[in-house]
Write a protein that holds these residues in place. Structure first.
Motif, PDB file in Angstrom:
ATOM      1  N   ASP A 167      -1.543 -10.299  -6.601  1.00  0.00           N
ATOM      2  CA  ASP A 167      -0.341 -10.954  -7.136  1.00  0.00           C
ATOM      3  C   ASP A 167      -0.355 -11.026  -8.659  1.00  0.00           C
ATOM      4  O   ASP A 167       0.697 -10.963  -9.297  1.00  0.00           O
ATOM      5  N   ASP A 170      -0.540  -6.135 -12.564  1.00  0.00           N
ATOM      6  CA  ASP A 170       0.682  -5.381 -12.791  1.00  0.00           C
ATOM      7  C   ASP A 170       0.326  -4.062 -13.465  1.00  0.00           C
ATOM      8  O   ASP A 170      -0.340  -4.054 -14.500  1.00  0.00           O
ATOM      9  N   GLU A 173       4.792   1.833 -13.189  1.00  0.00           N
ATOM     10  CA  GLU A 173       5.302   2.556 -12.036  1.00  0.00           C
ATOM     11  C   GLU A 173       4.716   3.969 -12.002  1.00  0.00           C
ATOM     12  O   GLU A 173       4.555   4.609 -13.042  1.00  0.00           O
ATOM     13  N   THR A 193       5.525  -7.982   1.193  1.00  0.00           N
ATOM     14  CA  THR A 193       5.731  -8.114  -0.253  1.00  0.00           C
ATOM     15  C   THR A 193       4.688  -7.328  -1.030  1.00  0.00           C
ATOM     16  O   THR A 193       5.010  -6.642  -2.020  1.00  0.00           O
ATOM     17  N   ILE A 194       3.439  -7.422  -0.613  1.00  0.00           N
ATOM     18  CA  ILE A 194       2.355  -6.731  -1.318  1.00  0.00           C
ATOM     19  C   ILE A 194       2.508  -5.219  -1.208  1.00  0.00           C
ATOM     20  O   ILE A 194       2.314  -4.489  -2.197  1.00  0.00           O
ATOM     21  N   ARG A 196       5.264  -3.531  -0.898  1.00  0.00           N
ATOM     22  CA  ARG A 196       6.340  -3.126  -1.813  1.00  0.00           C
ATOM     23  C   ARG A 196       5.844  -3.091  -3.253  1.00  0.00           C
ATOM     24  O   ARG A 196       6.199  -2.191  -4.031  1.00  0.00           O
ATOM     25  N   LYS A 197       4.990  -4.046  -3.619  1.00  0.00           N
ATOM     26  CA  LYS A 197       4.495  -4.110  -4.994  1.00  0.00           C
ATOM     27  C   LYS A 197       3.590  -2.921  -5.307  1.00  0.00           C
ATOM     28  O   LYS A 197       3.785  -2.244  -6.329  1.00  0.00           O
ATOM     29  N   ILE A 198       2.609  -2.668  -4.450  1.00  0.00           N
ATOM     30  CA  ILE A 198       1.668  -1.589  -4.760  1.00  0.00           C
ATOM     31  C   ILE A 198       2.336  -0.217  -4.630  1.00  0.00           C
ATOM     32  O   ILE A 198       1.890   0.747  -5.248  1.00  0.00           O
ATOM     33  N   SER A 199       3.405  -0.143  -3.821  1.00  0.00           N
ATOM     34  CA  SER A 199       4.118   1.130  -3.696  1.00  0.00           C
ATOM     35  C   SER A 199       4.721   1.560  -5.019  1.00  0.00           C
ATOM     36  O   SER A 199       4.829   2.759  -5.300  1.00  0.00           O
ATOM     37  N   SER A 200       5.121   0.589  -5.840  1.00  0.00           N
ATOM     38  CA  SER A 200       5.690   0.937  -7.144  1.00  0.00           C
ATOM     39  C   SER A 200       4.629   1.544  -8.057  1.00  0.00           C
ATOM     40  O   SER A 200       4.956   2.278  -8.992  1.00  0.00           O
ATOM     41  N   TRP A 201       3.350   1.256  -7.802  1.00  0.00           N
ATOM     42  CA  TRP A 201       2.271   1.792  -8.627  1.00  0.00           C
ATOM     43  C   TRP A 201       1.899   3.217  -8.223  1.00  0.00           C
ATOM     44  O   TRP A 201       1.246   3.932  -8.981  1.00  0.00           O
TER      45      TRP A 201
END
Length: 319
Positions: A167, A170, A173, A193-194, A196-201
């Motif tokens: 969390d 950051d 992308e 939620t997690i 979705r977050k790591i997918s952006s990386w």
């Protein structure tokens, strides 16, 4: 602080597929680190995963992680007998001989992309896997919550590991080509939620390699309450492949998965069972390392013959 004073209300829904939870389930205690209390796990009516209900608070989990001596927080001095080392080598040799190259990579969570690619490992412990990838030419980054493990990574391998939870991290992308999560996902209270977050990386076409407990596996189904894979309250859910397909359905394609049998799962489960049910089988397995590992070798051959084990390694491609 207790699990009941602060709890995350999942409203009777599955954390993986958002379906309603059934009344089927089981209560488990913490046989690993002796956190007080019992924890209810309910089966999802759709994907058949087991979800902790109610989900304990993050504050409670942090308290447990910080106050208990967890075996995966730091490298362990291995004091195995010669016999156990031989059995372990036999198991590895069997995997190398009978699995295809593709499945070996999935079993050991090895990237199929060539060296020089950027790799992020979430929950990298003291960095042993990252060190090997670095030596092969990968550009590696790690995230680890346990400060002691981060320090060990620096001392043992000279790795620069980020001491943080997901969390609080950051990244840019599309920064990474490969993300590895080994036995991490099941600890997360908010997996959707997690993810979705790591997918952006992760860049498009990049690999996500995960390892999780498997609710359809024999070691878990034989005795859910005492299974080493349950690990209440730390494991928030024990997923099925169907639940994982739902979780990753929006942005990923599962290209391969491989059930993995770990002899330690069998032996530890027998030790937990012996506390409440002293059958001859679990007494022998819990007391004798030799008996446990011999029985484990037989079970490993059964997994190769098609029986599902209680861990599964999955290779996904981001769409």
């Amino acid at each position: 602080m207790t699990a009941k004073t602060e709890e995350f209300k999942n409203k009777g829904l599955c954390l993986l597929c958002n379906s309603k939870l059934s009344d089927r389930g089981f209560e488990a205690k913490d046989y690993l680190t002796s956190v007080e209390g019992s924890y209810l796990y309910k089966e999802c009516s759709f994907c058949r995963s087991y979800i902790q209900t109610p989900v304990v608070s993050q504050a409670f989990l942090n308290h447990c992680y910080n106050s208990q001596s967890l075996t995966y927080k730091k490298p362990i001095e291995k004091s195995r007998s010669v016999f156990v080392k031989v059995i372990s080598r036999v198991v590895m040799l069997i995997d190398l001989l009978f699995l295809s190259k593709k499945r070996k990579r999935t079993l050991f969570l090895e990237p199929s992309l060539p060296p020089c690619k950027k790799v992020l490992e979430i929950g990298c412990s003291y960095g042993e896997r990252l060190s090997k990838l670095k030596d092969r030419g990968y550009d590696v980054t790690g995230i680890e919550l346990a400060e002691e493990s981060v320090q060990k990574a620096k001392e043992l391998f000279g790795l620069n590991i980020i001491n943080s939870d997901i969390d609080s991290c950051d990244f840019k992308e599309n920064q990474f080509d490969v993300i590895i999560m080994r036995m991490v996902l099941e600890h997360l209270r908010n997996p959707q939620t997690i993810i979705r977050k790591i997918s952006s990386w992760l860049r498009e076409g990049g690999e996500l390699l995960i390892s999780v407990p498997a609710a359809e596996g024999a070691e878990f189904k034989e005795d859910m309450r005492h299974s080493y894979l349950t690990q209440a309250p730390y494991h928030i859910f024990i997923p099925t492949m169907e639940g994982l397909r739902e979780l990753f359905s929006d942005n990923y394609k599962i290209v391969d998965y491989q059930y993995q049998f770990a002899i330690n799962d069998l032996v530890k489960s027998a030790q937990f069972q012996r506390r409440d049910r002293r059958t001859l089988k679990n007494r022998l397995m819990a007391k004798s390392e030799v008996v446990g590992y011999l029985y484990g070798l037989v079970r490993h051959l059964m997994v190769l013959a098609g029986r599902k084990a209680s861990r599964v390694n999955i290779r996904l491609i981001k769409l």
